[in-house]
Write a protein that holds these residues in place. Structure first.
Motif, mmCIF file in Angstrom:
data_model
loop_
_atom_site.group_PDB
_atom_site.id
_atom_site.type_symbol
_atom_site.label_atom_id
_atom_site.label_comp_id
_atom_site.label_asym_id
_atom_site.label_seq_id
_atom_site.Cartn_x
_atom_site.Cartn_y
_atom_site.Cartn_z
ATOM 1 N N ALA A 1 0.809 -1.216 0.000
ATOM 2 C CA ALA A 1 0.000 0.000 0.000
ATOM 3 C C ALA A 1 0.842 1.264 0.000
ATOM 4 O O ALA A 1 0.448 2.283 -0.572
ATOM 5 C CB ALA A 1 -0.955 -0.006 1.199
ATOM 6 N N ALA B 1 1.635 2.112 -3.377
ATOM 7 C CA ALA B 1 0.489 2.720 -4.050
ATOM 8 C C ALA B 1 0.468 4.224 -3.835
ATOM 9 O O ALA B 1 0.118 4.997 -4.738
ATOM 10 C CB ALA B 1 -0.808 2.093 -3.542
ATOM 11 N N GLY B 2 0.842 4.653 -2.623
ATOM 12 C CA GLY B 2 0.928 6.087 -2.355
ATOM 13 C C GLY B 2 1.997 6.749 -3.194
ATOM 14 O O GLY B 2 1.771 7.815 -3.791
ATOM 15 N N LEU C 1 -6.966 0.542 -5.194
ATOM 16 C CA LEU C 1 -6.084 -0.591 -4.950
ATOM 17 C C LEU C 1 -6.888 -1.852 -5.244
ATOM 18 O O LEU C 1 -7.873 -2.146 -4.554
ATOM 19 C CB LEU C 1 -5.580 -0.592 -3.510
ATOM 20 N N HIS D 1 -6.346 -5.419 0.570
ATOM 21 C CA HIS D 1 -6.306 -4.069 1.133
ATOM 22 C C HIS D 1 -7.555 -3.685 1.908
ATOM 23 O O HIS D 1 -7.503 -2.758 2.726
ATOM 24 C CB HIS D 1 -6.058 -3.051 0.025
ATOM 25 N N THR E 1 -4.034 -0.045 5.277
ATOM 26 C CA THR E 1 -3.902 0.437 3.898
ATOM 27 C C THR E 1 -3.952 1.953 3.847
ATOM 28 O O THR E 1 -3.138 2.599 3.170
ATOM 29 C CB THR E 1 -5.023 -0.153 3.032
ATOM 30 N N VAL F 1 -0.861 4.185 2.484
ATOM 31 C CA VAL F 1 -1.019 5.027 1.295
ATOM 32 C C VAL F 1 -0.719 6.480 1.636
ATOM 33 O O VAL F 1 0.009 7.170 0.910
ATOM 34 C CB VAL F 1 -2.440 4.887 0.699
#
Length: 214
Positions: free
Chosen positions: A37, A40-41, A67, A72, A82, A86
């Motif tokens: 995660a 992902a950020g 996501l 998540h 998550t 993120v």
């Protein structure tokens, strides 16, 4: 650098009882398919910077981070982690403090600030039951909607005013009519971070998503 929201999130918009949701101008970062995660950020940071540069001139309402991996948002604990990761990735990618170095988000004057913009976050995930305002309507994805605080001004009358209490009550009644009891006490309290990740059920304890369980 951003795209239109996926069909799964457009369904969430259409089904929401909030009078502002269906007409909100939302863009989406590229969907993230991995399990990390925080990555992902990092991956969404460029889209966020681009969005932030246009948010006022184009009167945009939100940037969506999707996501797609089920891990998540299958449980509330997973969703809290998550969200924390993120946000931490976005902060690190934008040159800000890591989430662990921030002052406590559980205070009245804390705002998530990225790209010189203050943000409110709404998490939608598979863990939420059908009677929750954060229900994902069958999607396996977890969605984090970053809403610039300026967006609230655009929908207030007159512009820049606080959204009227009668409008808030109308939203609450609409959610109740849809079978989604709305926690007005949570929505109206002054610690904004407590509203990012909602409890699974009405009246449950607020989710302290910024605190790690490890």
């Amino acid at each position: 650098m951003a795209d239109s929201p996926p069909a799964a999130f457009r369904l969430i918009q259409q089904q929401a009882a909030c009078v502002f949701a269906s007409r909100a101008r939302i863009e989406a970062a590229l969907p993230f398919h991995g399990t990390d995660a925080r990555a992902a950020g990092f991956a969404a940071a460029a889209a966020l910077a681009d969005f932030s540069a246009r948010v006022n001139t184009e009167e945009l309402d939100g940037l969506l981070i999707e996501l797609t991996h089920p891990c998540h948002g299958l449980t509330l604990d997973a969703l809290a982690e998550t969200t924390r990761e993120v946000v931490g990735g976005l902060l690190a990618a934008s040159g800000g403090q890591d989430i662990g170095e921030l002052s406590n988000p559980g205070t009245e004057h804390w705002w998530l600030t990225l790209c010189e913009t203050r943000w409110f976050v709404l998490a939608f995930a598979p863990c939420y039951p059908a009677d929750s305002p954060r229900h994902a309507f069958g999607s396996h994805s977890t969605f984090l909607l970053l809403q610039p605080v300026a967006s609230f001004d655009q929908h207030a009358t007159p512009r820049g005013a606080v959204i009227a209490d009668e409008v808030r009550q109308m939203i609450r009644r609409a959610y109740d009519a849809n079978g989604c009891p709305y926690d007005a006490d949570l929505a109206q309290q002054d610690i904004e971070a407590l509203k990012f990740v909602w409890p699974l059920h009405l009246g449950a304890a607020p989710v302290l998503w910024w605190q790690s369980n490890t």
